[in-house]
Design a protein around this motif. Structure first.
Motif: not given
Length: 81
Positions: A30-31, A33-35, A38
């Motif tokens: 994941l990027s 930002e996504d990490s 989450l």
């Protein structure tokens, strides 16, 4: 698909979603930002699950203290405790 609000999830649903989040983060695909998004959701799920578990433990303790007497006390949870 829209995610349910954390406070509307059952204990089991919270744990299942938390497990999926951990698996996604462990993959490392994941990027940033996504990490981070989450991770933040995972923290919320963890805190909500701990609160629900503490509430359940307190209810069981009340029942055990009453030694099976059918009269139950009202349960009031104090978030500041």
């Amino acid at each position: 698909m829209a995610r349910k609000k954390i406070e509307n999830l059952s204990f089991e649903d919270s744990l299942n979603e938390l497990e999926q989040i951990v698996q996604s983060l462990e993959k490392g695909e994941l990027s940033l930002e996504d990490s981070m998004a989450l991770f933040e959701r995972g923290l919320g799920l963890s805190q909500a699950s701990q609160t629900k578990l503490k509430e359940a433990e307190q209810k069981v303790q009340i029942l055990m203290d009453n030694k099976g007497v059918s009269k139950l006390e009202d349960f009031n949870y104090d978030e500041n405790a």
